[in-house]
Scaffold this motif. Structure first.
Motif, PDB file in Angstrom:
ATOM      1  N   GLU A   1      -1.608  -7.254  -4.538  1.00 23.05           N
ATOM      2  CA  GLU A   1      -0.644  -6.760  -3.556  1.00 23.05           C
ATOM      3  C   GLU A   1      -1.295  -5.731  -2.626  1.00 23.05           C
ATOM      4  O   GLU A   1      -2.175  -4.987  -3.043  1.00 23.05           O
ATOM      5  CB  GLU A   1       0.528  -6.060  -4.247  1.00 23.05           C
ATOM      6  CG  GLU A   1       1.441  -6.970  -4.998  1.00 23.05           C
ATOM      7  CD  GLU A   1       2.569  -6.197  -5.640  1.00 23.05           C
ATOM      8  OE1 GLU A   1       3.724  -6.464  -5.289  1.00 23.05           O
ATOM      9  OE2 GLU A   1       2.284  -5.331  -6.486  1.00 23.05           O
ATOM     10  N   ASP A   2      -0.825  -5.693  -1.405  1.00 20.85           N
ATOM     11  CA  ASP A   2      -1.235  -4.661  -0.454  1.00 20.85           C
ATOM     12  C   ASP A   2       0.038  -3.954  -0.006  1.00 20.85           C
ATOM     13  O   ASP A   2       0.597  -4.234   1.058  1.00 20.85           O
ATOM     14  CB  ASP A   2      -1.972  -5.280   0.728  1.00 20.85           C
ATOM     15  CG  ASP A   2      -2.595  -4.248   1.657  1.00 20.85           C
ATOM     16  OD1 ASP A   2      -2.257  -3.045   1.534  1.00 20.85           O
ATOM     17  OD2 ASP A   2      -3.411  -4.645   2.511  1.00 20.85           O
ATOM     18  N   LEU A   3       0.508  -3.025  -0.843  1.00 22.62           N
ATOM     19  CA  LEU A   3       1.764  -2.331  -0.574  1.00 22.62           C
ATOM     20  C   LEU A   3       1.693  -1.479   0.689  1.00 22.62           C
ATOM     21  O   LEU A   3       2.697  -1.319   1.382  1.00 22.62           O
ATOM     22  CB  LEU A   3       2.159  -1.485  -1.781  1.00 22.62           C
ATOM     23  CG  LEU A   3       2.412  -2.275  -3.072  1.00 22.62           C
ATOM     24  CD1 LEU A   3       2.738  -1.328  -4.215  1.00 22.62           C
ATOM     25  CD2 LEU A   3       3.507  -3.301  -2.883  1.00 22.62           C
ATOM     26  N   LYS A   4       0.505  -0.975   1.008  1.00 23.80           N
ATOM     27  CA  LYS A   4       0.348  -0.202   2.244  1.00 23.80           C
ATOM     28  C   LYS A   4       0.634  -1.090   3.452  1.00 23.80           C
ATOM     29  O   LYS A   4       1.373  -0.712   4.352  1.00 23.80           O
ATOM     30  CB  LYS A   4      -1.060   0.384   2.328  1.00 23.80           C
ATOM     31  CG  LYS A   4      -1.291   1.207   3.573  1.00 23.80           C
ATOM     32  CD  LYS A   4      -2.702   1.755   3.647  1.00 23.80           C
ATOM     33  CE  LYS A   4      -2.877   2.487   4.958  1.00 23.80           C
ATOM     34  NZ  LYS A   4      -4.270   2.622   5.347  1.00 23.80           N
TER      35      LYS A   4
ATOM     36  N   GLU B   1       3.568  -0.908   6.312  1.00 15.84           N
ATOM     37  CA  GLU B   1       3.262  -0.879   7.748  1.00 15.84           C
ATOM     38  C   GLU B   1       4.053  -1.944   8.501  1.00 15.84           C
ATOM     39  O   GLU B   1       4.566  -1.685   9.600  1.00 15.84           O
ATOM     40  CB  GLU B   1       1.758  -1.092   7.973  1.00 15.84           C
ATOM     41  CG  GLU B   1       0.902   0.051   7.504  1.00 15.84           C
ATOM     42  CD  GLU B   1      -0.593  -0.269   7.490  1.00 15.84           C
ATOM     43  OE1 GLU B   1      -1.368   0.653   7.241  1.00 15.84           O
ATOM     44  OE2 GLU B   1      -0.968  -1.454   7.714  1.00 15.84           O
ATOM     45  N   ILE B   2       4.151  -3.122   7.917  1.00 18.07           N
ATOM     46  CA  ILE B   2       4.901  -4.213   8.553  1.00 18.07           C
ATOM     47  C   ILE B   2       6.369  -3.822   8.694  1.00 18.07           C
ATOM     48  O   ILE B   2       6.957  -3.955   9.776  1.00 18.07           O
ATOM     49  CB  ILE B   2       4.763  -5.521   7.742  1.00 18.07           C
ATOM     50  CG1 ILE B   2       3.336  -6.055   7.837  1.00 18.07           C
ATOM     51  CG2 ILE B   2       5.766  -6.569   8.220  1.00 18.07           C
ATOM     52  CD1 ILE B   2       3.020  -7.178   6.868  1.00 18.07           C
ATOM     53  N   ILE B   3       6.960  -3.340   7.623  1.00 23.43           N
ATOM     54  CA  ILE B   3       8.374  -2.956   7.664  1.00 23.43           C
ATOM     55  C   ILE B   3       8.594  -1.833   8.666  1.00 23.43           C
ATOM     56  O   ILE B   3       9.531  -1.888   9.470  1.00 23.43           O
ATOM     57  CB  ILE B   3       8.885  -2.583   6.257  1.00 23.43           C
ATOM     58  CG1 ILE B   3       8.971  -3.855   5.401  1.00 23.43           C
ATOM     59  CG2 ILE B   3      10.238  -1.891   6.340  1.00 23.43           C
ATOM     60  CD1 ILE B   3       9.305  -3.627   3.945  1.00 23.43           C
ATOM     61  N   SER B   4       7.738  -0.823   8.667  1.00 24.56           N
ATOM     62  CA  SER B   4       7.887   0.290   9.623  1.00 24.56           C
ATOM     63  C   SER B   4       7.815  -0.195  11.061  1.00 24.56           C
ATOM     64  O   SER B   4       8.628   0.207  11.906  1.00 24.56           O
ATOM     65  CB  SER B   4       6.803   1.343   9.392  1.00 24.56           C
ATOM     66  OG  SER B   4       7.003   2.000   8.179  1.00 24.56           O
ATOM     67  N   ARG B   5       6.846  -1.066  11.341  1.00 25.51           N
ATOM     68  CA  ARG B   5       6.693  -1.594  12.702  1.00 25.51           C
ATOM     69  C   ARG B   5       7.942  -2.354  13.126  1.00 25.51           C
ATOM     70  O   ARG B   5       8.450  -2.182  14.239  1.00 25.51           O
ATOM     71  CB  ARG B   5       5.464  -2.506  12.776  1.00 25.51           C
ATOM     72  CG  ARG B   5       5.234  -3.138  14.146  1.00 25.51           C
ATOM     73  CD  ARG B   5       3.992  -4.013  14.157  1.00 25.51           C
ATOM     74  NE  ARG B   5       4.053  -5.111  13.210  1.00 25.51           N
ATOM     75  CZ  ARG B   5       4.679  -6.263  13.430  1.00 25.51           C
ATOM     76  NH1 ARG B   5       5.339  -6.464  14.553  1.00 25.51           N
ATOM     77  NH2 ARG B   5       4.664  -7.225  12.517  1.00 25.51           N
ATOM     78  N   LEU B   6       8.462  -3.174  12.229  1.00 26.65           N
ATOM     79  CA  LEU B   6       9.632  -3.979  12.564  1.00 26.65           C
ATOM     80  C   LEU B   6      10.896  -3.127  12.700  1.00 26.65           C
ATOM     81  O   LEU B   6      11.697  -3.348  13.608  1.00 26.65           O
ATOM     82  CB  LEU B   6       9.833  -5.076  11.517  1.00 26.65           C
ATOM     83  CG  LEU B   6       8.711  -6.119  11.471  1.00 26.65           C
ATOM     84  CD1 LEU B   6       8.895  -7.038  10.274  1.00 26.65           C
ATOM     85  CD2 LEU B   6       8.641  -6.897  12.765  1.00 26.65           C
ATOM     86  N   VAL B   7      11.063  -2.166  11.820  1.00 22.44           N
ATOM     87  CA  VAL B   7      12.232  -1.272  11.892  1.00 22.44           C
ATOM     88  C   VAL B   7      12.211  -0.492  13.200  1.00 22.44           C
ATOM     89  O   VAL B   7      13.239  -0.370  13.880  1.00 22.44           O
ATOM     90  CB  VAL B   7      12.269  -0.324  10.671  1.00 22.44           C
ATOM     91  CG1 VAL B   7      13.227   0.827  10.897  1.00 22.44           C
ATOM     92  CG2 VAL B   7      12.648  -1.091   9.409  1.00 22.44           C
TER      93      VAL B   7
END
Length: 87
Positions: free
Chosen positions: A47-50, A54-60
């Protein structure tokens, strides 16, 4: 009678548009998951939780949708990527 017919036709047109959008969403999700699985596999299924964060933050930050909604959707996508592909 004319008004109700117009509303029915308009509603049917909107439903057809929703169907097209749904079809596109499924097609894009399939591509997203397939590509994510390739990356996950190339990292030895680690897993790459970081990166997920980052993906979720960018999309939010780039969406008017609620952050909870985006987090729920992407949690499911990430879990699907990490699971074995089903036929």
């Amino acid at each position: 009678v004319y008004k109700s017919y117009f509303c029915f036709v308009f509603m049917e047109d909107m439903r057809k548009e929703i169907d097209l959008i749904d079809d596109s969403l499924i097609e894009l999700l399939e591509k997203r998951i397939k590509l994510g699985r390739k990356i996950f596999s190339s990292r030895g299924n680690v897993e790459d939780l970081k990166r997920e964060g980052e993906i979720i933050s960018r999309l939010v930050n780039g969406s008017s949708l609620s952050s909870d909604f985006i987090k729920k959707i992407y949690s499911e996508i990430f879990e699907c990527v990490k699971s074995s592909p089903s036929s």
